[in-house]
Write a protein that holds these residues in place. Structure first.
Motif, PDB file in Angstrom:
ATOM      1  N   ARG A  96       2.005 -16.206   8.384  1.00 32.30           N
ATOM      2  CA  ARG A  96       3.146 -15.408   8.825  1.00 32.30           C
ATOM      3  C   ARG A  96       2.932 -14.912  10.253  1.00 32.30           C
ATOM      4  NH1 ARG A  96       5.600 -13.942   3.963  1.00 32.30           N
ATOM      5  NH2 ARG A  96       5.014 -15.558   2.458  1.00 32.30           N
ATOM      6  N   GLY A  97       4.001 -14.448  10.854  1.00 33.07           N
ATOM      7  CA  GLY A  97       3.908 -13.853  12.183  1.00 33.07           C
ATOM      8  C   GLY A  97       3.427 -12.421  12.145  1.00 33.07           C
ATOM      9  N   PHE A  98       3.171 -11.927  10.954  1.00 36.77           N
ATOM     10  CA  PHE A  98       2.661 -10.567  10.777  1.00 36.77           C
ATOM     11  C   PHE A  98       1.480 -10.614   9.825  1.00 36.77           C
ATOM     12  CE2 PHE A  98       6.182 -11.439   7.943  1.00 36.77           C
ATOM     13  CZ  PHE A  98       5.657 -11.158   6.696  1.00 36.77           C
ATOM     14  N   GLU A  99       0.723  -9.550   9.781  1.00 33.61           N
ATOM     15  CA  GLU A  99      -0.424  -9.477   8.889  1.00 33.61           C
ATOM     16  C   GLU A  99      -0.565  -8.067   8.349  1.00 33.61           C
ATOM     17  OE1 GLU A  99      -3.716 -10.680  11.328  1.00 33.61           O
ATOM     18  OE2 GLU A  99      -3.998  -8.654  12.128  1.00 33.61           O
ATOM     19  N   LEU A 100      -1.263  -7.963   7.246  1.00 33.53           N
ATOM     20  CA  LEU A 100      -1.549  -6.670   6.633  1.00 33.53           C
ATOM     21  C   LEU A 100      -2.997  -6.340   6.932  1.00 33.53           C
ATOM     22  CD1 LEU A 100      -0.753  -4.295   4.816  1.00 33.53           C
ATOM     23  CD2 LEU A 100      -1.386  -5.704   2.835  1.00 33.53           C
ATOM     24  N   ARG A 101      -3.213  -5.218   7.615  1.00 31.29           N
ATOM     25  CA  ARG A 101      -4.569  -4.848   8.004  1.00 31.29           C
ATOM     26  C   ARG A 101      -4.895  -3.442   7.517  1.00 31.29           C
ATOM     27  NH1 ARG A 101      -3.314  -6.537  13.494  1.00 31.29           N
ATOM     28  NH2 ARG A 101      -3.660  -4.401  14.201  1.00 31.29           N
ATOM     29  N   GLN A 102      -6.186  -3.236   7.282  1.00 28.02           N
ATOM     30  CA  GLN A 102      -6.677  -1.895   6.985  1.00 28.02           C
ATOM     31  C   GLN A 102      -7.069  -1.253   8.303  1.00 28.02           C
ATOM     32  OE1 GLN A 102      -9.942  -1.729   4.232  1.00 28.02           O
ATOM     33  NE2 GLN A 102      -9.635   0.448   3.806  1.00 28.02           N
ATOM     34  N   ALA A 103      -6.451  -0.135   8.614  1.00 30.51           N
ATOM     35  CA  ALA A 103      -6.715   0.572   9.870  1.00 30.51           C
ATOM     36  C   ALA A 103      -7.105   1.997   9.531  1.00 30.51           C
ATOM     37  CB  ALA A 103      -5.481   0.555  10.769  1.00 30.51           C
ATOM     38  N   GLY A 104      -8.353   2.371   9.868  1.00 31.48           N
ATOM     39  CA  GLY A 104      -8.805   3.712   9.527  1.00 31.48           C
ATOM     40  C   GLY A 104      -8.874   3.877   8.029  1.00 31.48           C
ATOM     41  N   GLU A 105      -8.135   4.853   7.509  1.00 31.39           N
ATOM     42  CA  GLU A 105      -8.155   5.153   6.081  1.00 31.39           C
ATOM     43  C   GLU A 105      -6.975   4.561   5.339  1.00 31.39           C
ATOM     44  OE1 GLU A 105     -10.713   6.688   4.635  1.00 31.39           O
ATOM     45  OE2 GLU A 105     -11.684   6.811   6.598  1.00 31.39           O
ATOM     46  N   GLY A 106      -6.167   3.718   6.008  1.00 26.37           N
ATOM     47  CA  GLY A 106      -4.970   3.222   5.348  1.00 26.37           C
ATOM     48  C   GLY A 106      -4.663   1.774   5.677  1.00 26.37           C
ATOM     49  N   TRP A 107      -3.518   1.310   5.167  1.00 28.31           N
ATOM     50  CA  TRP A 107      -3.060  -0.064   5.336  1.00 28.31           C
ATOM     51  C   TRP A 107      -1.677  -0.056   5.976  1.00 28.31           C
ATOM     52  CZ3 TRP A 107      -5.732  -4.474   3.294  1.00 28.31           C
ATOM     53  CH2 TRP A 107      -6.900  -4.168   2.598  1.00 28.31           C
ATOM     54  N   ARG A 108      -1.429  -1.053   6.842  1.00 27.20           N
ATOM     55  CA  ARG A 108      -0.129  -1.149   7.489  1.00 27.20           C
ATOM     56  C   ARG A 108       0.118  -2.587   7.917  1.00 27.20           C
ATOM     57  NH1 ARG A 108       1.921   1.817  13.088  1.00 27.20           N
ATOM     58  NH2 ARG A 108       4.096   1.225  12.901  1.00 27.20           N
ATOM     59  N   ILE A 109       1.387  -2.985   8.002  1.00 28.62           N
ATOM     60  CA  ILE A 109       1.773  -4.317   8.466  1.00 28.62           C
ATOM     61  C   ILE A 109       1.899  -4.299   9.991  1.00 28.62           C
ATOM     62  CG2 ILE A 109       3.617  -6.036   8.458  1.00 28.62           C
ATOM     63  CD1 ILE A 109       4.136  -5.326   5.542  1.00 28.62           C
ATOM     64  N   TYR A 110       1.265  -5.281  10.644  1.00 28.18           N
ATOM     65  CA  TYR A 110       1.296  -5.410  12.104  1.00 28.18           C
ATOM     66  C   TYR A 110       1.705  -6.841  12.469  1.00 28.18           C
ATOM     67  CZ  TYR A 110      -1.721  -1.233  12.030  1.00 28.18           C
ATOM     68  OH  TYR A 110      -2.253   0.013  11.809  1.00 28.18           O
ATOM     69  N   SER A 111       2.185  -7.031  13.688  1.00 26.17           N
ATOM     70  CA  SER A 111       2.391  -8.390  14.164  1.00 26.17           C
ATOM     71  C   SER A 111       1.029  -9.050  14.358  1.00 26.17           C
ATOM     72  CB  SER A 111       3.182  -8.395  15.479  1.00 26.17           C
ATOM     73  OG  SER A 111       2.498  -7.650  16.474  1.00 26.17           O
ATOM     74  N   ALA A 112       0.944 -10.349  14.088  1.00 22.78           N
ATOM     75  CA  ALA A 112      -0.330 -11.056  14.179  1.00 22.78           C
ATOM     76  C   ALA A 112      -0.781 -11.138  15.643  1.00 22.78           C
ATOM     77  CB  ALA A 112      -0.191 -12.452  13.587  1.00 22.78           C
TER      78      ALA A 112
END
Length: 232
Positions: A96-112
């Motif tokens: 996909r053109g986006f990805e799900l990443r763990q950032a700090g203490e949480g998770w969020r969808i970002y552009s790849a």
């Protein structure tokens, strides 16, 4: 002995049949709707998790996601990892053109990251778009009367400028400059980027337009006042 018509009937209910605390003609409150089982929703728990992540504007801890979905935290972590792998194309689908990443203490969808040049071009194109007449007029008032509140700018222009000021702030042309001592409203001023775009080295080089603008003191107390006309 005469029977009291208001006496309670067996079981504790009033003789008139109404629950305690309700008068005649009043209905008891509706019971709270029970949250659905996310496994029964279209797409199941994975789709429900995606729906929540799509509206998140900051990383969301797995514990909070578990609370919202009504699932064990361990199960939610497994779902998050499954989605992350799916977005990377690890389950046979296309990346996909986006990805799900763990950032700090949480998770969020970002552009790849691989698409950073394409995304950057889109963002830059939006920033270099021409300003509307409303934005130019608002920017002029701020430039000549800074620091100034949005209410004071609205008073000069005669229209609500909240949206326009947000646009100018997003473009980097104006920025917050503390608060007004009297009203507590945010003050705004122009930025160094504004001078750069105008080809100026200081505000002293602005043309002498200020004498033609009304004094800002005349518009004190306008912050928070309703303005019926708005810009788009």
């Amino acid at each position: 002995m005469t029977e009291d018509p208001t006496a309670a009937v067996p079981g504790g209910a009033p003789a008139d049949g109404l629950p305690d605390g309700l008068g005649e003609g009043e209905l008891p409150p509706e019971p709270a709707a029970e949250a659905p089982d996310v496994h029964d929703l279209p797409g199941g728990a994975l789709a429900a998790l995606e729906a929540v992540l799509m509206v998140a504007d900051e990383p969301i801890p797995a514990v909070r996601l578990a609370t919202v979905l009504g699932l064990p935290t361990g199960e939610v972590v497994d779902l998050l990892r499954t989605l992350a792998e799916e977005y990377r194309g690890e389950h046979g689908g296309r990346p996909r053109g986006f990805e799900l990443r763990q950032a700090g203490e949480g998770w969020r969808i970002y552009s790849a990251p691989v698409f950073h040049q394409v995304v950057g071009q889109f963002v830059l194109d939006g920033q270099t778009a021409r300003l509307t007449q409303a934005a130019l007029e608002t920017l002029a008032v701020i430039a000549y009367r800074q620091p100034v509140t949005r209410g004071q700018v609205s008073g000069v222009r005669g229209v609500n400028v909240d949206g326009v000021v947000r646009t100018l702030t997003a473009r980097g042309l104006v920025t917050e400059a503390g608060t007004d001592p009297g009203s507590g409203a945010l003050l705004y001023r122009t930025t160094g980027y504004f001078l750069e775009r105008m080809g100026l080295t200081s505000l002293d080089e602005l043309p002498p337009l200020a004498p033609y603008l009304p004094e800002i003191d005349a518009f004190d107390g306008l912050d928070g006042a309703a303005v019926t006309t708005g810009d788009v």
